[in-house]
Design a protein around this motif. Structure first.
Motif, mmCIF file in Angstrom:
data_model
loop_
_atom_site.group_PDB
_atom_site.id
_atom_site.type_symbol
_atom_site.label_atom_id
_atom_site.label_comp_id
_atom_site.label_asym_id
_atom_site.label_seq_id
_atom_site.Cartn_x
_atom_site.Cartn_y
_atom_site.Cartn_z
ATOM 1 N N THR A 60 61.613 17.039 38.972
ATOM 2 C CA THR A 60 61.651 17.093 40.433
ATOM 3 C C THR A 60 63.061 16.866 40.966
ATOM 4 O O THR A 60 63.511 17.560 41.887
ATOM 5 C CB THR A 60 60.684 16.053 41.024
ATOM 6 O OG1 THR A 60 59.352 16.348 40.582
ATOM 7 C CG2 THR A 60 60.721 16.082 42.544
ATOM 8 N N ALA A 61 63.767 15.901 40.405
ATOM 9 C CA ALA A 61 65.121 15.602 40.888
ATOM 10 C C ALA A 61 66.041 16.807 40.706
ATOM 11 O O ALA A 61 66.898 17.081 41.549
ATOM 12 C CB ALA A 61 65.685 14.389 40.160
ATOM 13 N N GLY A 62 65.882 17.523 39.603
ATOM 14 C CA GLY A 62 66.706 18.696 39.355
ATOM 15 C C GLY A 62 66.375 19.836 40.298
ATOM 16 O O GLY A 62 67.264 20.553 40.768
ATOM 17 N N TYR A 63 65.089 20.007 40.586
ATOM 18 C CA TYR A 63 64.668 21.034 41.542
ATOM 19 C C TYR A 63 65.274 20.765 42.909
ATOM 20 O O TYR A 63 65.832 21.666 43.549
ATOM 21 C CB TYR A 63 63.141 21.063 41.624
ATOM 22 C CG TYR A 63 62.585 22.038 42.632
ATOM 23 C CD1 TYR A 63 62.271 23.346 42.259
ATOM 24 C CD2 TYR A 63 62.378 21.662 43.958
ATOM 25 C CE1 TYR A 63 61.756 24.246 43.186
ATOM 26 C CE2 TYR A 63 61.870 22.562 44.890
ATOM 27 C CZ TYR A 63 61.560 23.843 44.498
ATOM 28 O OH TYR A 63 61.060 24.745 45.420
ATOM 29 N N ILE A 64 65.197 19.511 43.345
ATOM 30 C CA ILE A 64 65.750 19.147 44.652
ATOM 31 C C ILE A 64 67.271 19.326 44.648
ATOM 32 O O ILE A 64 67.845 19.892 45.587
ATOM 33 C CB ILE A 64 65.373 17.707 45.016
ATOM 34 C CG1 ILE A 64 63.856 17.612 45.245
ATOM 35 C CG2 ILE A 64 66.129 17.232 46.251
ATOM 36 C CD1 ILE A 64 63.343 16.182 45.402
ATOM 37 N N GLY A 65 67.920 18.850 43.593
ATOM 38 C CA GLY A 65 69.375 18.955 43.515
ATOM 39 C C GLY A 65 69.856 20.390 43.571
ATOM 40 O O GLY A 65 70.824 20.707 44.282
ATOM 41 N N CYS A 66 69.198 21.280 42.832
ATOM 42 C CA CYS A 66 69.608 22.681 42.818
ATOM 43 C C CYS A 66 69.230 23.403 44.109
ATOM 44 O O CYS A 66 69.940 24.324 44.541
ATOM 45 C CB CYS A 66 69.013 23.391 41.612
ATOM 46 S SG CYS A 66 69.880 23.049 40.058
ATOM 47 N N THR A 67 68.119 22.996 44.725
ATOM 48 C CA THR A 67 67.765 23.582 46.019
ATOM 49 C C THR A 67 68.823 23.249 47.059
ATOM 50 O O THR A 67 69.202 24.093 47.880
ATOM 51 C CB THR A 67 66.381 23.087 46.481
ATOM 52 O OG1 THR A 67 65.397 23.401 45.485
ATOM 53 C CG2 THR A 67 65.968 23.746 47.784
#
Length: 263
Positions: free
Chosen positions: A179-186
């Motif tokens: 989830t953290a990576g999804y948010i960071g890349c978004t």
């Protein structure tokens, strides 16, 4: 393998003939290097294939901050440095295509050929509320509530109804994506703004798009094609966002034909 680079530790896979030209494959938001499974068999015979997990995805490091697109580009260049690879054919889809554009603009001397698939060069203001809603949902509930709507954008209704090859794989990847990576890349891609710079790209370029892609539509592909001199545009019928999976045979034919003409 996990490779420690100058920026992060990146999970990647290198396969194919050791001395062949290198094709670097960059995946979409919420996915991982296995998104490119349908391309491996046709590429490995003639190319050295480098697949990698973008920062915050798969087996790569997952920093907890909002990322910048420039960081994702720097990660790709740092991985090449760590593997002592001087130049590549760079193939990117969706977020991977955004990284590929940044790489082409920042590291033109390291690029042989460029392939941009189902991607955009600019994130319009009207998209920001939708992006923020996805970030807020992910922060509150994780990625599970976003999976079905994402699949509906990534594949055509017919392909989903028939449970085409790759649907279960992408479903599983989305649910397990950090989830953290999804948010960071978004956060990184919401600031995308390469459109006015694309005319500086002088390397041979292929733009591929699924005819029914709702997120990065044919119009976005045409905008890129019109700005990169001498580029080729291929529109794949009966395909949505992940055209490399939904129309793998047609995609592979376009990809290998383009790369092979410069091999």
């Amino acid at each position: 393998m996990r490779v420690k680079t100058a920026t992060i530790t990146t999970n990647c896979e290198l396969s194919g003939p050791p001395h062949a030209p290198v094709v670097m494959l960059s995946h979409s938001l919420g996915s991982n290097l296995h998104m490119w499974d349908p391309q491996l068999a046709v590429l490995e015979g003639r190319f050295r294939v480098l697949r990698y997990d973008t920062r915050g995805h798969g087996g790569s490091d997952v920093p907890g901050d909002a990322y910048r697109l420039e960081e994702l580009v720097a990660d790709a260049a740092a991985l090449l440095d760590a593997l002592a690879i001087p130049t590549v054919h760079f193939v990117g889809l969706s977020m991977g295509g955004m990284i590929a554009q940044g790489f082409a603009l920042s590291h033109p001397d390291r690029l042989d050929r460029l392939v941009l698939c189902d991607t955009s060069a600019f994130m319009p203001a009207e998209a920001q509320p939708v992006i923020q809603d996805r970030i807020d949902t992910a922060r509150r509930e994780g990625l599970a509530p976003l999976v079905d709507s994402t699949l509906a954008r990534w594949f055509t209704a017919d392909y989903l109804r028939c449970k085409g090859p790759g649907v279960d794989m992408i479903h599983s990847i989305l649910r397990s994506s950090p989830t953290a990576g999804y948010i960071g890349c978004t956060e990184a891609i919401r600031r995308l703004n390469y459109l006015d710079d694309l005319s500086r790209i002088e390397r041979p370029a292929l733009i591929v798009v699924g005819e029914e892609d709702p997120g990065t539509p044919v119009a976005a592909a045409r905008a890129i094609h019109e700005r990169i001199g001498g580029s080729r545009l291929v529109i794949l019928p009966s395909a949505s966002h992940l055209c490399n999976i939904e129309q793998a045979q047609a995609f592979n034919s376009a990809l290998t034909g383009f790369l092979g003409s410069g091999a």
